[in-house]
Design a protein around this motif. Structure first.
Motif, PDB file in Angstrom:
ATOM      1  N   ILE A  55      25.899  27.228  42.857  1.00 35.71           N
ATOM      2  CA  ILE A  55      27.221  27.230  42.233  1.00 35.71           C
ATOM      3  C   ILE A  55      28.273  26.769  43.244  1.00 35.71           C
ATOM      4  O   ILE A  55      29.164  25.973  42.936  1.00 35.71           O
ATOM      5  CB  ILE A  55      27.556  28.628  41.678  1.00 35.71           C
ATOM      6  N   LYS A  56      28.157  27.243  44.458  1.00 35.46           N
ATOM      7  CA  LYS A  56      29.090  26.845  45.516  1.00 35.46           C
ATOM      8  C   LYS A  56      29.056  25.339  45.729  1.00 35.46           C
ATOM      9  O   LYS A  56      30.099  24.695  45.932  1.00 35.46           O
ATOM     10  CB  LYS A  56      28.740  27.579  46.814  1.00 35.46           C
ATOM     11  N   GLU A  57      27.860  24.746  45.649  1.00 34.96           N
ATOM     12  CA  GLU A  57      27.700  23.312  45.898  1.00 34.96           C
ATOM     13  C   GLU A  57      27.877  22.465  44.635  1.00 34.96           C
ATOM     14  O   GLU A  57      27.828  21.239  44.696  1.00 34.96           O
ATOM     15  CB  GLU A  57      26.316  23.063  46.508  1.00 34.96           C
ATOM     16  N   GLY A  58      28.076  23.117  43.480  1.00 34.63           N
ATOM     17  CA  GLY A  58      28.281  22.379  42.249  1.00 34.63           C
ATOM     18  C   GLY A  58      27.010  21.934  41.566  1.00 34.63           C
ATOM     19  O   GLY A  58      27.046  21.113  40.641  1.00 34.63           O
ATOM     20  N   GLN A  59      25.855  22.481  41.970  1.00 31.04           N
ATOM     21  CA  GLN A  59      24.581  22.136  41.323  1.00 31.04           C
ATOM     22  C   GLN A  59      24.378  22.938  40.042  1.00 31.04           C
ATOM     23  O   GLN A  59      23.590  22.549  39.182  1.00 31.04           O
ATOM     24  CB  GLN A  59      23.432  22.387  42.297  1.00 31.04           C
TER      25      GLN A  59
END
Length: 237
Positions: A55-59
């Motif tokens: 989620i932090k990396e946008g995956q």
């Protein structure tokens, strides 16, 4: 959204049926009312810690069942809260007399090793206490390993969630072996949906929150609560 470990009644993964549960049913209703589409990816091997990183990396775009954490708020949106959560310590029933009437602080002050799940936050009160007893913690990726770790003598207890863990103990026929230490139960705070700031715009999180507010106002939320309250005998969410 990726579905990780089953947390009945909040996330339920029937063998040959779509994923359901309180958190999932409510999420689907929110997304529909917000005019969006939800794609559920079943990844049972993904730990909570891994999903947070994604989620932090946008995956990934969203996760259910997130407690407030200042660090996460830097890279994720928190929805309005949608239920409360409680945590407590589970121990062997055979150790009840040994640990009777002791708070978690008193347990950690003695020869007690506590199992915790990586990536979990347990509310400010518990997190502060755990941070001051890091040498007494045993961290795991998946909470399902706690029972084996207790049997192996590597931990004396673990942090669990009364609603979900009581159900799992009964399912696994372990309710005669492990028990909740009621002196340690605390309300850890409110639970939110967690949405990636890399992929979710301010407009979308506003629409998401507005949909949640509308569902609470028009009876849609209460209908979902009633469904699971009747099924599991749960009085508060």
């Amino acid at each position: 959204m990726a579905i990780g470990t089953q947390r009945e009644p909040f996330v339920i993964q029937p063998k040959d049926s779509p994923v359901t549960g309180f958190d999932i049913d409510l999420l689907k209703a929110i997304v529909e009312k917000a005019g969006c589409k939800l794609e559920l990816i079943n990844k049972k091997d993904l730990s909570w810690d891994t999903r947070l990183t994604m989620i932090k990396e946008g995956q990934l775009d969203i996760a259910t069942g997130a407690s407030w954490n200042n660090n996460r708020a830097e890279w994720a949106h928190y929805s309005f809260p949608y239920r409360n959560e409680y945590a407590g310590i589970y121990i062997r029933k055979s150790d009840e007399d040994l640990f009777a009437s002791k708070s978690l602080a008193q347990l950690l002050a003695g020869p007690f090793t506590l199992g915790v799940t990586k990536g979990n936050t347990y509310g400010s009160k518990l997190d502060t206490l755990l941070a001051s007893h890091k040498n007494k913690l045993h961290s795991v990726d998946n909470s399902s390993s706690f029972y084996q770790l207790i049997d192996q003598g590597k931990i004396d207890g673990f942090i669990g969630y009364p609603v979900t863990d009581i159900i799992q103990l009964i399912r696994k026929k372990l309710d005669d072996k492990f028990t909740l230490h009621y002196e340690t139960v605390v309300k850890t705070g409110q639970v939110h949906y967690l949405l990636s700031k890399k992929t979710v715009s301010i407009d979308l999180i506003n629409a998401f929150n507005s949909a949640l507010v509308e569902l609470r106002a028009n009876g849609g939320y209460d209908k979902i609560v009633k469904k699971y309250s009747l099924s599991y005998g749960i009085n508060t969410w």
